[in-house]
Design a protein around this motif. Structure first.
Motif, PDB file in Angstrom:
ATOM      1  N   ASN A 119       0.862  -1.183   0.000  1.00 45.73           N
ATOM      2  CA  ASN A 119       0.000   0.000   0.000  1.00 45.73           C
ATOM      3  C   ASN A 119       0.894   1.226   0.000  1.00 45.73           C
ATOM      4  OD1 ASN A 119      -2.405  -1.763   1.505  1.00 45.73           O
ATOM      5  ND2 ASN A 119      -3.090  -0.054   0.259  1.00 45.73           N
ATOM      6  N   GLU A 120       0.968   1.894  -1.137  1.00 46.08           N
ATOM      7  CA  GLU A 120       1.837   3.061  -1.238  1.00 46.08           C
ATOM      8  C   GLU A 120       1.025   4.343  -1.096  1.00 46.08           C
ATOM      9  OE1 GLU A 120       4.248   3.284  -4.775  1.00 46.08           O
ATOM     10  OE2 GLU A 120       5.172   5.164  -4.150  1.00 46.08           O
ATOM     11  N   TYR A 121       1.645   5.336  -0.498  1.00 48.15           N
ATOM     12  CA  TYR A 121       1.085   6.686  -0.429  1.00 48.15           C
ATOM     13  C   TYR A 121       0.747   7.135  -1.843  1.00 48.15           C
ATOM     14  CZ  TYR A 121       0.849  11.625   0.967  1.00 48.15           C
ATOM     15  OH  TYR A 121       0.451  12.912   1.215  1.00 48.15           O
ATOM     16  N   SER A 122      -0.454   7.602  -2.074  1.00 46.81           N
ATOM     17  CA  SER A 122      -0.896   7.924  -3.424  1.00 46.81           C
ATOM     18  C   SER A 122      -0.789   9.405  -3.729  1.00 46.81           C
ATOM     19  CB  SER A 122      -2.351   7.496  -3.609  1.00 46.81           C
ATOM     20  OG  SER A 122      -2.838   8.013  -4.833  1.00 46.81           O
ATOM     21  N   TYR A 125      -4.133  11.132  -4.853  1.00 45.29           N
ATOM     22  CA  TYR A 125      -5.058  11.625  -3.848  1.00 45.29           C
ATOM     23  C   TYR A 125      -4.434  12.718  -2.988  1.00 45.29           C
ATOM     24  CZ  TYR A 125      -7.695   7.251  -4.534  1.00 45.29           C
ATOM     25  OH  TYR A 125      -8.409   6.211  -5.041  1.00 45.29           O
ATOM     26  N   SER A 126      -3.162  12.538  -2.675  1.00 44.71           N
ATOM     27  CA  SER A 126      -2.562  13.315  -1.600  1.00 44.71           C
ATOM     28  C   SER A 126      -1.357  14.093  -2.098  1.00 44.71           C
ATOM     29  CB  SER A 126      -2.151  12.379  -0.462  1.00 44.71           C
ATOM     30  OG  SER A 126      -3.275  11.667   0.000  1.00 44.71           O
ATOM     31  N   TYR A 213       3.380   0.629   3.065  1.00 47.47           N
ATOM     32  CA  TYR A 213       3.333  -0.587   3.874  1.00 47.47           C
ATOM     33  C   TYR A 213       3.689  -1.717   2.931  1.00 47.47           C
ATOM     34  CZ  TYR A 213       1.239   1.218   8.176  1.00 47.47           C
ATOM     35  OH  TYR A 213       1.007   1.860   9.364  1.00 47.47           O
ATOM     36  N   LYS A 215       4.205  -5.906   2.913  1.00 49.04           N
ATOM     37  CA  LYS A 215       3.979  -7.139   3.685  1.00 49.04           C
ATOM     38  C   LYS A 215       4.468  -8.324   2.865  1.00 49.04           C
ATOM     39  CE  LYS A 215      -0.072  -9.715   5.213  1.00 49.04           C
ATOM     40  NZ  LYS A 215      -0.370 -10.233   3.849  1.00 49.04           N
TER      41      LYS A 215
ATOM     42  N   ALA B  56      -6.407  -2.372  11.100  1.00 41.95           N
ATOM     43  CA  ALA B  56      -5.199  -2.494  10.288  1.00 41.95           C
ATOM     44  C   ALA B  56      -5.493  -2.269   8.806  1.00 41.95           C
ATOM     45  CB  ALA B  56      -4.565  -3.871  10.494  1.00 41.95           C
ATOM     46  N   GLN B  59      -5.698   1.461   8.506  1.00 42.26           N
ATOM     47  CA  GLN B  59      -4.379   2.046   8.676  1.00 42.26           C
ATOM     48  C   GLN B  59      -3.604   1.971   7.356  1.00 42.26           C
ATOM     49  OE1 GLN B  59      -1.807  -0.476  10.930  1.00 42.26           O
ATOM     50  NE2 GLN B  59      -0.873   1.237  12.038  1.00 42.26           N
ATOM     51  N   ALA B  60      -3.660   0.825   6.700  1.00 47.20           N
ATOM     52  CA  ALA B  60      -2.963   0.667   5.416  1.00 47.20           C
ATOM     53  C   ALA B  60      -3.586   1.560   4.350  1.00 47.20           C
ATOM     54  CB  ALA B  60      -2.994  -0.791   4.976  1.00 47.20           C
ATOM     55  N   ALA B  61      -4.905   1.641   4.356  1.00 45.11           N
ATOM     56  CA  ALA B  61      -5.574   2.488   3.364  1.00 45.11           C
ATOM     57  C   ALA B  61      -5.193   3.945   3.568  1.00 45.11           C
ATOM     58  CB  ALA B  61      -7.089   2.320   3.473  1.00 45.11           C
ATOM     59  N   VAL B  63      -2.407   5.062   4.697  1.00 47.73           N
ATOM     60  CA  VAL B  63      -1.077   5.278   4.134  1.00 47.73           C
ATOM     61  C   VAL B  63      -1.199   5.606   2.652  1.00 47.73           C
ATOM     62  CG1 VAL B  63       1.070   4.132   3.439  1.00 47.73           C
ATOM     63  CG2 VAL B  63       0.226   3.874   5.758  1.00 47.73           C
ATOM     64  N   SER B  64      -2.068   4.884   1.973  1.00 41.40           N
ATOM     65  CA  SER B  64      -2.213   5.101   0.535  1.00 41.40           C
ATOM     66  C   SER B  64      -2.839   6.444   0.226  1.00 41.40           C
ATOM     67  CB  SER B  64      -3.106   4.022  -0.088  1.00 41.40           C
ATOM     68  OG  SER B  64      -2.496   2.777  -0.029  1.00 41.40           O
ATOM     69  N   TYR B  65      -3.918   6.735   0.932  1.00 39.80           N
ATOM     70  CA  TYR B  65      -4.726   7.865   0.512  1.00 39.80           C
ATOM     71  C   TYR B  65      -4.456   9.118   1.329  1.00 39.80           C
ATOM     72  CZ  TYR B  65      -6.701   3.774  -1.567  1.00 39.80           C
ATOM     73  OH  TYR B  65      -6.830   2.589  -2.233  1.00 39.80           O
ATOM     74  N   GLY B  66      -3.618   8.959   2.345  1.00 37.47           N
ATOM     75  CA  GLY B  66      -3.173  10.102   3.119  1.00 37.47           C
ATOM     76  C   GLY B  66      -4.319  10.987   3.554  1.00 37.47           C
ATOM     77  N   GLY B  68      -6.411  12.364   1.953  1.00 38.28           N
ATOM     78  CA  GLY B  68      -7.620  12.151   1.157  1.00 38.28           C
ATOM     79  C   GLY B  68      -8.666  11.313   1.865  1.00 38.28           C
ATOM     80  N   THR B  69      -8.242  10.521   2.847  1.00 39.19           N
ATOM     81  CA  THR B  69      -9.214   9.651   3.509  1.00 39.19           C
ATOM     82  C   THR B  69      -9.803  10.268   4.762  1.00 39.19           C
ATOM     83  OG1 THR B  69      -7.300   8.584   4.479  1.00 39.19           O
ATOM     84  CG2 THR B  69      -8.360   7.443   2.665  1.00 39.19           C
ATOM     85  N   HIS B  87     -10.847  -1.630  -4.112  1.00 37.81           N
ATOM     86  CA  HIS B  87      -9.490  -1.301  -3.670  1.00 37.81           C
ATOM     87  C   HIS B  87      -9.038  -2.462  -2.787  1.00 37.81           C
ATOM     88  CE1 HIS B  87      -9.833   3.335  -4.300  1.00 37.81           C
ATOM     89  NE2 HIS B  87     -10.313   2.642  -5.292  1.00 37.81           N
ATOM     90  N   THR B  89      -5.924  -3.798  -2.078  1.00 35.12           N
ATOM     91  CA  THR B  89      -4.652  -3.956  -1.367  1.00 35.12           C
ATOM     92  C   THR B  89      -4.750  -3.753   0.144  1.00 35.12           C
ATOM     93  OG1 THR B  89      -4.015  -1.711  -2.023  1.00 35.12           O
ATOM     94  CG2 THR B  89      -3.192  -3.526  -3.375  1.00 35.12           C
ATOM     95  N   PRO B  90      -5.586  -2.873   0.672  1.00 32.66           N
ATOM     96  CA  PRO B  90      -5.646  -2.803   2.144  1.00 32.66           C
ATOM     97  C   PRO B  90      -6.112  -4.111   2.786  1.00 32.66           C
ATOM     98  CG  PRO B  90      -6.557  -0.798   1.190  1.00 32.66           C
ATOM     99  CD  PRO B  90      -6.358  -1.762   0.061  1.00 32.66           C
ATOM    100  N   MET B  93      -3.500  -6.659   3.683  1.00 34.82           N
ATOM    101  CA  MET B  93      -2.646  -6.380   4.834  1.00 34.82           C
ATOM    102  C   MET B  93      -3.018  -7.222   6.065  1.00 34.82           C
ATOM    103  SD  MET B  93      -0.145  -4.224   4.232  1.00 34.82           S
ATOM    104  CE  MET B  93       0.302  -3.891   2.505  1.00 34.82           C
TER     105      MET B  93
ATOM    106  N   ASN D 148     -11.228  13.453  -4.255  1.00 33.87           N
ATOM    107  CA  ASN D 148      -9.789  13.673  -4.214  1.00 33.87           C
ATOM    108  C   ASN D 148      -9.054  13.073  -5.398  1.00 33.87           C
ATOM    109  OD1 ASN D 148      -9.277  15.070  -1.717  1.00 33.87           O
ATOM    110  ND2 ASN D 148     -10.175  13.259  -0.747  1.00 33.87           N
TER     111      ASN D 148
END
Lengths: 329, 329, 329, 329
Positions: A119-122, A125-126, A213, A215, B56, B59-61, B63-66, B68-69, B87, B89-90, B93, D148
């Motif tokens: 899960n990469e920072y996007s 979106y951001s 993240y 895994k 969790a 939390q992973a989501a 990280v991705s959407y910063g 934006g979420t 979506h 990938t979260p 995790m 977003n």
């Protein structure tokens, strides 16, 4: 210092709240949980979660081999047996989740390891932060003159200064424009629409930091570490792999020791290489021309791919070249 | 009763030793750990380990959407959003490790789900136990006359008795010979070499029980459950999927609820199906011949693939056939 | 003889219809297409399709390394370089699709290689044929007394006869009952419902033949071959791997030669093993007790895992045991 | 115009050399082989190789389902059946290898599809070309004010001009410095060591072009296309997906038609959505508050996720919003 006070407070808070569980617990890994190990100038690696320990590897193996594994009397011996015979599935029974902050050009190498969850920072979106990797002077290496891939000596003097100046100035300017493009105010103070984030990010260079993240199971992590903690790996990814090695050593000490012995420190010879050694030890003066190897292969046979270690042991002057493959120490 | 007293004592012992951890803990899953849920006549499923919980996933989501979420204010809403928009990938995790005892013919279906880690009991190394799946009378179904895959009514009377007798007798005899082949004593009491286990196992039928550790992430587990907890799945694998559903519901309640709403209970229509509905609602009497569908597709359009539910709602007599797809209830 | 006249006619027909293509063509593989190579008593392997050749591997590598690969002057040298340095992705650019007929217990081993595409004959939908693997006398091996996995000598005399008789009789009876259960006529001639195929199959033993299409890329195929064409693999899967090796040799001769040199014929030593060798060559009399190895590891160090080859070359009597790892010849 | 005269000559040469093969041939795909379809300002997609055709999908399915598939009389019907019932493995039996030139920020999205083989041009070994993606004015979109992720209207006037100027100037300067850093001559004409390529690349922005070979099976390609040819996908990757759709349509026309009908044009409803529709059709005035949905879900229920199509058909004014999910046309 990659962590903000808020981030440090969050880590402290998470570490202050132990809970009860019936699951397998690795005390070595509990000591690492959530803490950020600094890597490069703004990056880090930290463990977010893990599943299993050395005993869990053995437990899974004993499901497979049943009564057959009773003869291996202790866990360490069984783990070494599994590693030695490439029985990889028990190692897949452990899993780890890492939070990594890393430059984009490192992320592009890392993501090539496909058997993992990410899960990469996007940046669609951001908004990315203003943080760029600028190498330390001793990491500012010249192109290798020996091969196309490696690095040579560090740059020096004016050349080094010039490169650092360009890296900093270009990154700063690119980020200024990134901010200006997505903002709602034009340079003259008037209102503007603001460019879509998914487009504005294209202006940012590959040394900007991203985070994710990641895994992965232990078998695939070992594969990653074998390639990325190797002396041939690019320095900027190797420092992440080295940091992860320290965590894995505390998490599954027996498995990590077997990995070091059989994988990181292992030596592989080709059939042609074995045949050449046999002839040489029988007294024949083998040359590249009579070896059946190409020039590159002959050079690596002597100086690389672990053969130099073997060279040390058989005492042949041919093999006195420095060890070039396997994990750097 | 699939567990021996020794096995039950081992489970009790494992459950009596809580330890401290800093990791995410799911109380719902802790209650399941190690306990064996009986499935079929000798099988079971039990949770050996898990990683993550509903939080969790979020939390992973995040990280991705910063940033934006932030607009999705609570975890449950975010999880529904992620599931609705595929979506995935979260959900990757979270991870779970199960210990499953199951007939070989079920294992052969199960293993087709490739994105998982498996350690199976090895009949090359070890000796299989004398345990075979013999269906209950109400599971002893006839071949469906409608399609090649499904089952019809249960067999009855002499036919059912005959089938059960054959299944039991053939399995028993095969196992007797398996034991005799691998043993070191011939039928006449003299010594014999004993056939290799890896060969002797070929005499055993597909209803013998095997067991494995199976580790999978939540996204791929949901995919498995959608296919195997479905009414079209073979009964003997569906009962395992149903047992796992109950565990997942307690492990990640918000994710499981979203899965039920969007996947298990979801309805999918093809473009052709939508066009037909539109014509019908406009008053046209659409028939299979004018629908643009094959006979099979037309039958499924009315009675299967979720459209029957839609049929109920639009009130068309065309759709009054029983619901045939989606999880059986 | 595994092929029916109809099947042979179909193969002849397919081979009689060459068409034009602009794709890469491997003449060596064209000669194999569709032909069935017999394996075991009723099995076969045949090539249904392939993508790429030696040149395609190089073409992909040159995309990656661009101008950097110009120094490697020919394709064979480049392929050896890629294999030597574990650059696996160019080998993934070739693909092959095989049609395999094999006993179920072999299929259960084979399917553990997850990175492949499979379409297996479904015994839920269709009726299996009355074909069972019955080993040749010289393959009817005793359990090894050395380890739990391997085979010892072939059984002899009455024991061999007894085993063969049981295997044949049990398989025949199981199939008779399978047919009787799914049929629409009871033994007394009256009508019956007929058991669902998905259930009746559970009565069939693991030596019944199944078949599948198996599609895999060259890198993963090499991994499969390294494990399954190895002397430690079970004989019944090794004969399939051997047959595939012959095809690959004709398909991509340069890649196959590199595979033989670096993988099948390669020798791997652990760090501990290298250290022991060094001490021994310096004149020290190393024993298992002083080696830092377990008994099992010490035995393999001398007699197994390729070290015996090295043993030949360093002339130590310790290493005079027969070569036990790597492909059997 | 993305192709140099040399590249065009190479394509012409490859297309001028047909060879004979016994493999399955798709005439539609032969017409595409090697030709470069321009995408964006400097990118392209071209087919390098393929395996299989519509008939190969059916052939693999018939291996699985044996006699059971005889009732589906023609290939097109069988393919639609497979797609409708999510039987994905026969589609995995086709494979395609593409050569793609694309901006790095697009490559970063693309690579997240893990089930594929990739060989990317390596900036560790080789020097990247001076080619950057600069959007056309109508693609220079503002950030969406609704969510977003999406884009709003195109920027206009001075803002657009300013953005384009920054993108061009920053890319040009970054490349100038990249060249200067890796060169062997300092700005003052003196000799310099030259920075390692693997480091210098970090100065380049994400709109620089890279290229790769990408090989994928048809099932996973359809999954990629469903997500990336969707209206919600970023425009810069959607244009690549659209170009690939045209190739697939010619390669496997029956499979592509089924994909369009069941996947791209399909409509999915949640269990909650179905329940709401039922109430509304029964005359109840359902509102977001009484729907059991969040605000976001309610908005999508009406205007997005395919429900708008359904809205058209049931004639409810609620559903009159424009169709927002599924492939844009």
């Amino acid at each position: 210092m990659p962590l903000s006070p808020d981030q440090q407070a969050e880590i402290d808070s998470l570490r202050a709240q132990p809970r009860q569980t019936l699951r397998a617990v690795s005390e070595g890994m509990e000591a690492h949980l959530y803490k950020a190990v600094p890597v490069l100038d703004h990056g880090f690696v930290r463990v977010i979660d893990y599943m299993g320990d050395d005993a869990a590897i053995c437990q899974a193996a004993r499901v497979s081999y049943g009564r057959g594994t009773k003869s291996v009397q202790n866990d360490e011996g069984l783990i070494r047996y599994l590693m030695r015979h490439w029985h990889s599935t028990p190692f897949e029974m452990c899993e780890v989740k890492l939070h990594v902050k890393l430059p984009v050009f490192v992320a592009r190498q890392w993501i090539r390891h496909r058997t993992a969850n990410v899960n990469e920072y996007s940046a669609r979106y951001s908004i990315l932060d203003r943080e760029f990797y600028i190498p330390q002077p001793d990491a500012l290496a010249a192109q290798s003159v020996i091969n196309n891939q490696g690095r040579g000596e560090a740059l020096s003097g004016e050349e080094a200064a010039r490169v650092l100046e360009w890296l900093k100035a270009d990154a700063g300017r690119a980020y200024d424009h990134y901010e200006a493009m997505i903002g709602d105010t034009a340079p003259d103070g008037s209102a503007q629409a603001g460019l879509a984030r998914e487009l504005a990010r294209m202006n940012l260079p590959a040394n900007i930091y991203t985070q994710w993240y990641w895994k992965v199971d232990l078998h695939n992590l070992f594969h990653f570490l074998r390639l990325r903690a190797d002396a041939h790996a690019q320095y900027e990814i190797r420092v992440y792999a080295d940091a992860i090695c320290e965590m894995v050593k505390d998490w599954v000490p027996a498995a990590y020791a077997a990995f070091e012995d059989y994988r990181m420190g292992g030596v592989t010879l080709s059939a042609t290489g074995v045949a050449c050694l046999r002839r040489m030890l029988a007294g024949e003066a083998v040359t590249q021309e009579t070896s059946g190897m190409s020039k590159g292969e002959w050079r690596e046979f002597g100086g690389g791919l672990g053969v130099s270690r073997l060279g040390d042991l058989v005492g042949s002057p041919l093999f006195r070249m420095p060890f070039a493959r396997g994990r750097s120490r």
